[in-house]
Design an enzyme around this catalytic site. Sequence first.
Site, PDB file in Angstrom:
ATOM      1  N   ASN A  16       0.811  -1.220   0.000  1.00 32.67           N
ATOM      2  CA  ASN A  16       0.000   0.000   0.000  1.00 32.67           C
ATOM      3  C   ASN A  16       0.840   1.263   0.000  1.00 32.67           C
ATOM      4  O   ASN A  16       0.313   2.362  -0.110  1.00 32.67           O
ATOM      5  CB  ASN A  16      -0.961  -0.004   1.186  1.00 32.67           C
ATOM      6  CG  ASN A  16      -0.215  -0.021   2.510  1.00 32.67           C
ATOM      7  OD1 ASN A  16       0.735  -0.788   2.682  1.00 32.67           O
ATOM      8  ND2 ASN A  16      -0.611   0.836   3.415  1.00 32.67           N
ATOM      9  N   LYS A 132      -0.848 -20.061  -0.707  1.00 33.83           N
ATOM     10  CA  LYS A 132      -0.785 -18.600  -0.735  1.00 33.83           C
ATOM     11  C   LYS A 132      -1.537 -18.108  -1.971  1.00 33.83           C
ATOM     12  O   LYS A 132      -1.108 -18.368  -3.108  1.00 33.83           O
ATOM     13  CB  LYS A 132       0.692 -18.193  -0.814  1.00 33.83           C
ATOM     14  CG  LYS A 132       0.919 -16.749  -1.170  1.00 33.83           C
ATOM     15  CD  LYS A 132       1.078 -15.883   0.038  1.00 33.83           C
ATOM     16  CE  LYS A 132       1.368 -14.435  -0.362  1.00 33.83           C
ATOM     17  NZ  LYS A 132       1.201 -13.536   0.781  1.00 33.83           N
ATOM     18  N   LYS A 211       7.129 -11.349   2.125  1.00 34.00           N
ATOM     19  CA  LYS A 211       8.037 -10.198   2.086  1.00 34.00           C
ATOM     20  C   LYS A 211       8.569  -9.850   3.472  1.00 34.00           C
ATOM     21  O   LYS A 211       9.722  -9.448   3.623  1.00 34.00           O
ATOM     22  CB  LYS A 211       7.260  -9.013   1.473  1.00 34.00           C
ATOM     23  CG  LYS A 211       7.977  -7.719   1.388  1.00 34.00           C
ATOM     24  CD  LYS A 211       7.591  -6.735   2.486  1.00 34.00           C
ATOM     25  CE  LYS A 211       6.123  -6.395   2.535  1.00 34.00           C
ATOM     26  NZ  LYS A 211       5.789  -5.580   3.727  1.00 34.00           N
ATOM     27  N   LYS A 273       3.558 -10.304   9.746  1.00 30.98           N
ATOM     28  CA  LYS A 273       4.378  -9.153  10.168  1.00 30.98           C
ATOM     29  C   LYS A 273       4.813  -9.335  11.630  1.00 30.98           C
ATOM     30  O   LYS A 273       5.983  -9.101  11.981  1.00 30.98           O
ATOM     31  CB  LYS A 273       3.596  -7.848  10.010  1.00 30.98           C
ATOM     32  CG  LYS A 273       3.272  -7.524   8.553  1.00 30.98           C
ATOM     33  CD  LYS A 273       2.552  -6.197   8.409  1.00 30.98           C
ATOM     34  CE  LYS A 273       1.768  -6.135   7.109  1.00 30.98           C
ATOM     35  NZ  LYS A 273       2.498  -6.547   5.919  1.00 30.98           N
TER      36      LYS A 273
END
Lengths: 309, 309
Positions: A16, A132, A211, A273
């Site tokens: 984003n 995924k 990521k 995260k």
Amino acid sequence: MSNKSKPVLLIALGGNALIKKGQEGTIQQQFENLRVPIRQIAELSEEFRIVITHGNGPQVGNIMLQQESCKKVPKLPLEILVAQTQGQIGYMIESAIDEALMEMGINDRLLVSLITYVVVDKNDPGFKNPAKPIGPAFSRQEASFLEYPTMVTPKGYRRVVASPEPLTIVEKREIQSLIKRDFIVICCGGGGIPVIREGRAFSGVDAVIDKDLASALLAEEVAVDIFIIATDVAGAILNFGTSDQKLIRQLTKESADQYIHEGQFGVGSMQPKVEAAVRFVNRTGKRAVITSIKDIKESVVLRAGTEFI
Amino acid sequence: MSNKSKPVLLIALGGNALIKKGQEGTIQQQFENLRVPIRQIAELSEEFRIVITHGNGPQVGNIMLQQESCKKVPKLPLEILVAQTQGQIGYMIESAIDEALMEMGINDRLLVSLITYVVVDKNDPGFKNPAKPIGPAFSRQEASFLEYPTMVTPKGYRRVVASPEPLTIVEKREIQSLIKRDFIVICCGGGGIPVIREGRAFSGVDAVIDKDLASALLAEEVAVDIFIIATDVAGAILNFGTSDQKLIRQLTKESADQYIHEGQFGVGSMQPKVEAAVRFVNRTGKRAVITSIKDIKESVVLRAGTEFI
């Protein structure tokens, strides 16, 4: 401040940072959105050495759609599409930093955007059960014509691929050498190009690496001091989306494990995260923060985000 | 040999290093084709510092076709497509070198593939009269629906864009710093991402920079010792395609100018290579060679190709 005393920040930019929810994602929108994090990062580069990683979800999804619409040229495998997005987004971030530095009157900073590939294990359990979802959503009928496995998601049928654990960043020596010399380094885009090592060769594989997990590994391998995950919310939030929601300001491994167990964090969004931040802090004893893209600078001085301790 | 005494080679790989004439251009073909130049380059890296640049014609043409086939996502401007091909081809070359070095038992060479952009002048005459054909050929009827100017070529109607003169390589300081430290550097793919400088910002433009002219400029700006242009023929050839054809082994600026005047060299193929080589030798007093991709190593010791003196 001399280079050697400048601590090293790794900033992992979420998708984003380029395309906000609900946007079509024109190139003008992407450059405009980038200004918010990049100006802060350019300012931070005066006191910190900087490594930037980034997501590529919407961009790689768009390239997949374009590939599937065209029968005239050979389709490229997924890892090559990841490489394409590293070129695309690397250029956009690099030129946005150049612009911010020029606005600040700084013209001697060294700045590179590197192709990065990341080794995964060919026996990773992810390859047996790809889970995924990536790229666009299709109707049931459209999905029946696709050449790859799909799963049903709230948006429709989506392609699923393996998301194996990152084992090592192939370019880690180069990145570390550049950081030492105070280059700003953009790398590991989209979690890195996934490769397996077979004998004396690396081969790309049909997979995407998370990521944030790849960034945590890179942060560990190149001895980063502060690992910042920048996203579209203020940090790790309890009871997210309810009237009770509450930003967590400090989070220990034990509490993080407990909250994950309770299902407090979105499986495909906040949970990886939190896992990445916990893993980095656990392995290195250094600092990690999850914060909003607009608060990157504030989070470095602990005035925003969720700090992992 | 110590790094400082290692001369610097810049090798500009033509598009046929990846996709040969008549090939469809699958990813397997591209990796297979790359083995020929890359093995030689890996061997040369023992005695020379190495910079590699590369073309992107077929690859960027394929991405354009894919973009045009898909109405569902925003189209990206040409400079972003060039950036995508830098990611794609940079990854392929880098991993091919990694493989060759591993086969040779070398595991301490540093190796990076960099995003590179190149400044052009917004008043370049090329922008008024776009004349460089790129991407696929269309029928007259198809061409009438396109959003951009086309020209008639022997293959059909093709899109034309500006091909402005490269003025400076934005990452030249970074590339020079890396060469000094004996990194193998892959950069300037597809002639570089074309940008114009407006005030304190760089903006991408709809153009493609000639790969060989950009490579010659880079070779000059980062103080390369030998500039090698590797292509699909043995060198600059007189009376090409006739029974009289003859490889030129040494070429002076004066003879080159004369042959260009006579139209000896293909305007979109050999001529820009000759011009790039002449320009580099003229400005630096160093060596340039045009050679076949299979003879890169031989050309360094003057046993193949056309040498510019």
